[in-house]
Design an enzyme around this catalytic site. Structure first.
Site, PDB file in Angstrom:
ATOM      1  N   CYS A  60       0.842  -1.207   0.000  1.00  0.00           N
ATOM      2  CA  CYS A  60       0.000   0.000   0.000  1.00  0.00           C
ATOM      3  C   CYS A  60       0.872   1.250   0.000  1.00  0.00           C
ATOM      4  O   CYS A  60       0.561   2.232  -0.687  1.00  0.00           O
ATOM      5  CB  CYS A  60      -0.925   0.007   1.209  1.00  0.00           C
ATOM      6  SG  CYS A  60      -2.038  -1.417   1.276  1.00  0.00           S
ATOM      7  N   ASP A  61       1.944   1.218   0.746  1.00  0.00           N
ATOM      8  CA  ASP A  61       2.914   2.306   0.783  1.00  0.00           C
ATOM      9  C   ASP A  61       3.466   2.528  -0.626  1.00  0.00           C
ATOM     10  O   ASP A  61       3.464   3.649  -1.145  1.00  0.00           O
ATOM     11  CB  ASP A  61       4.023   1.940   1.778  1.00  0.00           C
ATOM     12  CG  ASP A  61       5.156   2.944   1.841  1.00  0.00           C
ATOM     13  OD1 ASP A  61       5.903   3.085   0.844  1.00  0.00           O
ATOM     14  OD2 ASP A  61       5.330   3.569   2.903  1.00  0.00           O
TER      15      ASP A  61
END
Length: 168
Positions: A60-61
Site C-alpha cells: 500500500c505504501d
C-alpha cells in the site's frame, strides 16, 4: 461479484461491483482534517481512485508513492485519491513521513460509504481490498481493476494509461 483473496484466502466483498461504463457512485469519506469529501467535490476533473487496505503495509505504501510520483505527468485536470480504512490521523502522519503531497488520502473507516458503493469492503476484516478506478470528468467509470490477490500490486501502467487517455 468479483472474486478476491487476501493472503491467498477467499474473502467476502460487501457492496456493488463497479464496471466500466457505470456512472461512478457517490460516496462520503473523511479527509485528514476530518472534513467530509465526496466524489462531487472533484466534479469536472479526471479521478484516479487508488484503494488500499492500509497505508502501513509495504504494498500500500509503494502503491501510494507510485501514484504520487506519477501525478506530475498526469496534469492539473487529474485528482488522485487514495482511500483506505486507516484513521485520518494515521493517514496524515503517514503522508508527512512519506513526503506525499500530490495524492489526497481519504478515510472510509466511519461508514464504509466508499467500500460499499464500489464493492471493495472486506466483510471479514473491515478493510478495503486493493482496487483502482478511473472516473472521467462526466462521472463515468472508464477503468476498473479489482486486484485478485489483495496483497499484490495493481497494474500501475494500465491505470496511468487510462488516465492519460482522458487528458490528451
Amino acid at each position: 461479484m468479483v472474486q478476491v483473496t487476501f493472503k491467498h484466502e477467499p474473502i467476502t466483498l460487501i457492496g456493488t461491483e463497479v464496471k466500466i461504463g457505470d456512472s461512478a457512485p457517490n460516496f462520503t469519506v473523511l479527509a485528514n482534517d476530518l472534513s467530509p469529501v465526496t466524489l462531487e467535490d472533484s466534479k469536472g476533473k479526471v479521478r484516479l481512485i487508488s484503494v488500499v487496505p492500509s497505508l502501513d503495509t509495504g504494498t500500500c505504501d509503494a502503491q501510494t508513492r507510485k501514484f504520487n510520483e506519477s501525478a506530475s505527468e498526469l496534469g492539473e485536470n487529474v485528482v488522485i485519491l487514495t482511500i483506505s480504512n486507516d484513521l485520518p490521523f494515521a493517514q496524515k502522519r503517514w503522508c508527512a513521513a512519506a513526503g506525499i503531497d500530490a495524492v489526497q488520502t481519504l478515510s472510509d473507516h466511519r461508514d464504509l460509504s466508499f467500500g460499499e458503493a464500489y464493492g471493495v469492503a472486506i466483510q471479514e476484516l473491515r478493510l478495503l481490498t486493493r482496487a483502482i478506478f478511473v472516473v472521467d470528468t462526466n462521472d463515468k467509470v472508464t477503468y476498473v481493476e479489482y486486484v485478485s490477490e489483495a496483497t499484490e500490486h495493481p497494474n500501475y501502467e494500465k491505470a496511468i494509461e487510462a488516465v492519460k487517455s482522458l487528458t490528451n
